[in-house]
Structures are given as C-alpha cells and as structure tokens.
Motif scaffolding. Structure first.
Motif, PDB file in Angstrom:
ATOM      1  N   UNK A 334       1.185  -1.140  -0.318  1.00  0.00           N
ATOM      2  CA  UNK A 334      -0.193   0.282  -0.112  1.00  0.00           C
ATOM      3  C   UNK A 334       0.928   1.674  -0.007  1.00  0.00           C
ATOM      4  N   UNK A 335       2.376   0.795  -0.287  1.00  0.00           N
ATOM      5  CA  UNK A 335       3.119   2.309  -0.556  1.00  0.00           C
ATOM      6  C   UNK A 335       2.998   2.585  -2.357  1.00  0.00           C
ATOM      7  N   UNK A 336       1.803   1.316  -2.445  1.00  0.00           N
ATOM      8  CA  UNK A 336       2.075   1.847  -4.389  1.00  0.00           C
ATOM      9  C   UNK A 336       1.651   3.544  -4.791  1.00  0.00           C
ATOM     10  N   UNK A 337       1.048   3.994  -4.191  1.00  0.00           N
ATOM     11  CA  UNK A 337       1.334   5.598  -4.279  1.00  0.00           C
ATOM     12  C   UNK A 337       2.593   5.962  -3.897  1.00  0.00           C
ATOM     13  N   UNK A 338       2.412   6.208  -3.154  1.00  0.00           N
ATOM     14  CA  UNK A 338       4.576   6.663  -3.065  1.00  0.00           C
ATOM     15  C   UNK A 338       4.995   6.442  -3.992  1.00  0.00           C
ATOM     16  N   UNK A 339       5.353   5.318  -4.240  1.00  0.00           N
ATOM     17  CA  UNK A 339       5.713   4.648  -5.382  1.00  0.00           C
ATOM     18  C   UNK A 339       6.154   4.771  -6.595  1.00  0.00           C
ATOM     19  N   UNK A 340       4.557   4.879  -6.903  1.00  0.00           N
ATOM     20  CA  UNK A 340       4.647   5.157  -8.356  1.00  0.00           C
ATOM     21  C   UNK A 340       5.833   5.841  -8.829  1.00  0.00           C
ATOM     22  N   UNK A 341       6.310   5.935 -10.197  1.00  0.00           N
ATOM     23  CA  UNK A 341       6.954   6.411 -10.785  1.00  0.00           C
ATOM     24  C   UNK A 341       7.339   7.489 -11.322  1.00  0.00           C
ATOM     25  N   UNK A 342       6.277   9.168 -11.193  1.00  0.00           N
ATOM     26  CA  UNK A 342       5.897   9.439 -11.251  1.00  0.00           C
ATOM     27  C   UNK A 342       5.918  10.928  -9.918  1.00  0.00           C
ATOM     28  N   UNK A 343       5.409  10.299  -9.254  1.00  0.00           N
ATOM     29  CA  UNK A 343       5.956  10.693  -7.634  1.00  0.00           C
ATOM     30  C   UNK A 343       7.404  10.688  -7.457  1.00  0.00           C
ATOM     31  N   UNK A 344       7.652   9.594  -7.465  1.00  0.00           N
ATOM     32  CA  UNK A 344       9.882   9.172  -7.454  1.00  0.00           C
ATOM     33  C   UNK A 344      10.255  10.335  -7.800  1.00  0.00           C
ATOM     34  N   UNK A 345       9.835  10.388  -9.226  1.00  0.00           N
ATOM     35  CA  UNK A 345      10.805  11.417 -10.373  1.00  0.00           C
ATOM     36  C   UNK A 345      10.724  12.537  -9.440  1.00  0.00           C
ATOM     37  N   UNK A 346       9.234  13.142  -9.206  1.00  0.00           N
ATOM     38  CA  UNK A 346       9.087  14.248  -9.192  1.00  0.00           C
ATOM     39  C   UNK A 346      10.185  15.011  -7.890  1.00  0.00           C
ATOM     40  N   UNK A 347       9.724  13.663  -6.825  1.00  0.00           N
ATOM     41  CA  UNK A 347      10.373  14.256  -5.349  1.00  0.00           C
ATOM     42  C   UNK A 347      11.960  14.214  -5.364  1.00  0.00           C
ATOM     43  N   UNK A 348      12.428  13.196  -6.575  1.00  0.00           N
ATOM     44  CA  UNK A 348      13.412  13.214  -6.938  1.00  0.00           C
ATOM     45  C   UNK A 348      14.569  14.436  -7.854  1.00  0.00           C
ATOM     46  N   UNK A 349      13.677  15.113  -8.288  1.00  0.00           N
ATOM     47  CA  UNK A 349      13.605  16.634  -9.008  1.00  0.00           C
ATOM     48  C   UNK A 349      13.850  17.424  -7.528  1.00  0.00           C
ATOM     49  N   UNK A 350      13.682  17.784  -6.767  1.00  0.00           N
ATOM     50  CA  UNK A 350      13.224  18.070  -5.042  1.00  0.00           C
ATOM     51  C   UNK A 350      14.018  18.203  -4.667  1.00  0.00           C
ATOM     52  N   UNK A 351      14.189  16.904  -4.215  1.00  0.00           N
ATOM     53  CA  UNK A 351      15.297  16.451  -3.271  1.00  0.00           C
ATOM     54  C   UNK A 351      17.629  16.927  -3.768  1.00  0.00           C
ATOM     55  N   UNK A 352      17.625  17.315  -5.223  1.00  0.00           N
ATOM     56  CA  UNK A 352      18.516  17.866  -5.458  1.00  0.00           C
ATOM     57  C   UNK A 352      18.232  19.833  -5.688  1.00  0.00           C
ATOM     58  N   UNK A 353      17.020  20.179  -5.103  1.00  0.00           N
ATOM     59  CA  UNK A 353      16.915  21.446  -5.182  1.00  0.00           C
ATOM     60  C   UNK A 353      16.694  22.044  -3.942  1.00  0.00           C
ATOM     61  N   UNK A 354      16.600  21.013  -2.974  1.00  0.00           N
ATOM     62  CA  UNK A 354      16.101  21.805  -1.541  1.00  0.00           C
ATOM     63  C   UNK A 354      17.247  21.639  -0.572  1.00  0.00           C
ATOM     64  N   UNK A 355      17.181  23.528  -0.251  1.00  0.00           N
ATOM     65  CA  UNK A 355      17.886  24.255   0.626  1.00  0.00           C
ATOM     66  C   UNK A 355      16.930  24.823   1.549  1.00  0.00           C
TER      67      UNK A 355
END
Ligand code: NAI
Ligand code: NA
Length: 399
Positions: A334-355
């Motif tokens: 039931x982590x399926x919505x967390x692990x959805x590719x589009x969700x993870x791609x966006x989180x990864x993008x923001x991860x690089x930018x977060x300060x």
C-alpha cells in the motif's frame, strides 16, 4: 490544566487529551465516510494499538467493520502533575468512542515483548471474545527485553558498510543541512536491531495465541514494513532497520506454516512513509516525507495512516473475491502511490534543489510540522487550547 506543546528534538514531552479525542474522531469520521468493509474482521487484536498505524488499524477495524478490538500498547497515564502520553489519550478517546457506538473495546497497557503481557492478553481474549480472527502487529520500539533470556537489546539506526552523507532537516527550524551517519562498527548492532524490530516477537505472539486456542479458523495476521526510495536506502532499507524488516518479512512463511492447520495466513504490508513518533526519529527521512507530502498532495494521492489502513483492509486484506494482491516477494503493497514513478521522479528532482532557502516553497514542511504536533493532540481544528483540560482521563477498560 492548560497544556502546551513542549518539544525536545523529535520528541514532544506533552500531549493534549482533547486534541487526541479530536484526532481520533477525525479518523473515525473518515472510516465511516468510506462505508462498511465487506467481509471485514470481527474480533481483532492490535499489538501496538495506541499511535500511528496500529491506532488507525484499530479504528479501521472497529468503525469500518464493527469489530470488537483488544489493543495492546505501552503508554503512561498522568501522574503527579505530569500529563499522560499521547498514546494513552488516544486510547482513552478510542475506547470512549467505541463504547458510545456499542462496540467492544478493551486495552492492555504493558510490555508486549514480555510473556506476562502475552498471557494477560490471551486470558482477556478467552474471557471476552473466545477467539480473534485478525492479529495486527504494529510495534515500533527502540528496545526489547527478550522474554526467554532476559537480555535487553537496543536497536540502532545506522548504515552498514560505508558512512552515509545526505541532506536532513530540523523540522522545527526549517534548517536543511548535510548529515553524515557513520556505519555500524560491528555485527552486534545489526543483530540487536533485528532482535528488537525483526520477526521473533511476532512469531512468539502467534505461537502463544495458537497454543492457547484463541486463533479462529481462517485467522489473518499482518505486520508492517517499509521500503522507500533509493535516496533513503543507506539509512533505511539497506541499513540496520532494513535488516530487521528483512527478518520480519522472512517470518511470513514461518507463520504460514504454523497457521496452516487453521487455514490461517500471515502478511507483511509495506506501508507509506508517514509522520509518526517513530519515523520522526530517523535522520533524512523527515525531509523526504515533507517533499513526498508536497508532491502527493498536489496529485491528490496523499494519504495519512487512517487512509492507508482503511485501504489496506478494504482493498487488500478483505476483498470481495477473497484474493489478496501481493508483489513478487509476497508482500502487500500500500506504498504503491508513494512509489509511483511520477511521484518518485518529482521527489528526486526536488531533493536536488532543496535547501534552507527553498524548503518552504518546494516542500510541505508546514504540513510535516502540523502533523507532528497533531500526533500529540496539538494544532487540531475545533479544539480550545485555552480551556482547562483534565489530564487525568482514564482508558475506561484500564481505569
Ligand atoms: P508508532 O511509534 O506510532 O507506534 C508504535 C506502537 O507500539 C505504539 O502503540 C506503542 O505504544 C507500541 N509499543 C512500543 N513499544 C511497546 C512495548 N514494549 N509494548 C507494547 N507496546 C509497545 O509507530 P508506527 O510508525 O505506527 O510504526 C508501526 C509499524 O509500522 C512499525 O513496524 C514501523 O516500522 C511500520 N512502518 C512505519 C512507517 C512510517 O513511516 N511511520 C512506514 C511503514 C511501516
Ligand atoms: Na502503531
């Protein structure tokens, strides 16, 4: 007394009974809004029932399926001017609401790892329910005293092999910084963490419940795990806690064998990363959660513990055709919505930018902070925090 939040790091030292009641009521309303869970559980034991996923499991079973529930937890009532713990007030609120709805609900407060609490629980099941048809195992603890040897184990949250450096946030101040966590120095830390958070105690529970004859034919049991994204692998899934989760997951076939003659079955459900007392203690993870919340809220797929547990019961454990969807490793996801590719791609993008500077804009740090305080009954809408509140509320069945 008037109760204000008082924090020390990721711990809140105070808790608000009226706020806890409001939070429990909100969860109950959500479950009711989803309608009855067809073929749901009827007599349920929840181990770790006072906060987080365990509390929400109890609420989903009771108010989604009219289940009688016994909850086991380790909490403190108020004493000598000190207020009780959040889980105590949650449980007082849960029982109050369950009883008002005509539902059986009793609780046992003590160390679930001990033989004594297992025996007390079995005696209560025998006396009041006869048998249970669902056992939820939702303990999260930093330590465990082994009931057979008396050895006290402490878990650690560390990487294995190499040091791990990544971003982390102090969610009180909003400061984002790099943190380096050194790896375990010896295998003992890994073994200790497995001893606390692995599957042995779950197995002890099921063995004792079965031997006492209090498991119904067709019984189900479920425990909770986590996987998460690659960026947290070094501290979570590939770290010490991940080894304990591997051990928990490896307990499933052992329990299935044990439950075979009862036509019973055991599951691990991999849940979504959420703000709970346990997850706020893990470095790096709170920053990930605050980015994840932002992305999932924007997509309309965000869930809290109650949405997760309602979905676990209605769409996974108790489906109309009786089939339980599992991944290739045999786990419920039931982590399926967390692990959805589009969700993870966006989180990864923001991860690089977060300060520190971008945090407020690109993450849901405010949502994180609010949910953290909500766990302790603070910052809930509809609660008058200026009003005198009775910190001595009782869990009705415990007194
Ligand atoms: P939590 O800290 O909110 O709940 C822990 C529960 O265990 C409480 O009811 C507490 O009273 C009880 N407990 C702890 N030690 C005890 C003891 N010795 N005897 C009796 N009761 C005891 O934690 P949370 O987050 O709900 O965790 C539950 C499970 O879900 C854990 O296995 C955790 O790893 C898993 N999980 C958590 C996720 C998260 O993001 N929070 C994600 C996926 C899985
Ligand atoms: Na829990």
């Amino acid at each position: 007394m008037i109760i204000q939040p008082r924090t020390r790091g990721f711990i809140c030292l105070t808790a608000h009974p009226d706020g806890a009641l409001q939070a429990v009521k909100n969860q109950i309303e959500y479950v009711k809004s989803k309608g009855k869970i067809k073929n749901g559980p009827k007599k349920v034991l929840v181990i770790g029932a006072s906060t987080g996923f365990g509390l929400s499991s109890r609420i989903a079973a009771a108010f989604g399926s009219d289940a009688a529930t016994i909850g086991v937890f380790f909490e403190k009532p108020a004493s000598e001017g000190k207020m009780g713990t959040a889980g105590w007030y949650n449980s007082a609120a849960f029982e109050k609401e369950a009883h008002a709805a005509g539902l059986y609900a009793k609780s046992i407060n003590g160390d679930a790892f001990s033989d004594d609490i297992k025996k007390q629980t079995i005696d209560l099941i025998k006396k009041d329910l006869g048998q249970v048809d669902l056992v939820v195992y939702s303990l999260a603890s930093p330590r465990r005293t082994h009931p057979k040897t008396g050895v006290a184990y402490a878990s650690v949250l560390k990487p294995i092999g190499q040091p791990f450096t990544n971003k982390t946030v102090d969610f009180h101040t909003g400061v984002v910084s790099d943190i380096t966590i050194n790896p375990v120095e010896n295998d003992e830390d890994i073994a200790n963490t497995i001893a606390v958070m692995g599957g042995e105690d779950w197995k002890f529970w099921i063995e004792d419940l079965k031997a006492a004859g209090v498991l119904a034919a067709g019984v189900k049991t479920v425990a909770y795990s986590y996987i998460g994204p690659e960026l947290t692998f070094p501290i979570y899934r590939n770290g010490t806690i991940g080894q304990a989760k591997n051990d928990l997951e490896a307990t499933v076939p052992v329990l299935n064998e044990l439950l075979k003659d009862l036509h019973g079955v055991s599951y691990v459900s991999v849940n979504k990363a959420l703000v709970t007392q346990s997850s706020s203690a893990i470095p790096v993870v709170p920053l990930y959660i605050s980015l994840l919340y932002k992305v999932m809220k924007a997509k309309g797929t965000h869930e809290g513990t109650i949405e997760q547990m309602q979905r676990l019961f209605a769409d996974r454990l108790y489906t109309e055709n009786g089939e339980v969807a599992l991944d290739s490793e045999g786990r419920i996801r039931i982590d399926d919505w967390e692990m959805a590719e589009d969700v993870q791609a966006e989180v990864a993008k923001y991860w690089d930018k977060v300060t520190t500077e971008t945090l407020a804009e690109i993450s849901d740090i405010d949502g994180y902070r609010k949910e953290f305080f909500n766990l302790f009954g603070f910052e809930l809408e509809g609660v008058d925090y200026e009003k005198d509140t009775d910190e001595n509320v009782k869990v009705p069945s415990i007194g």
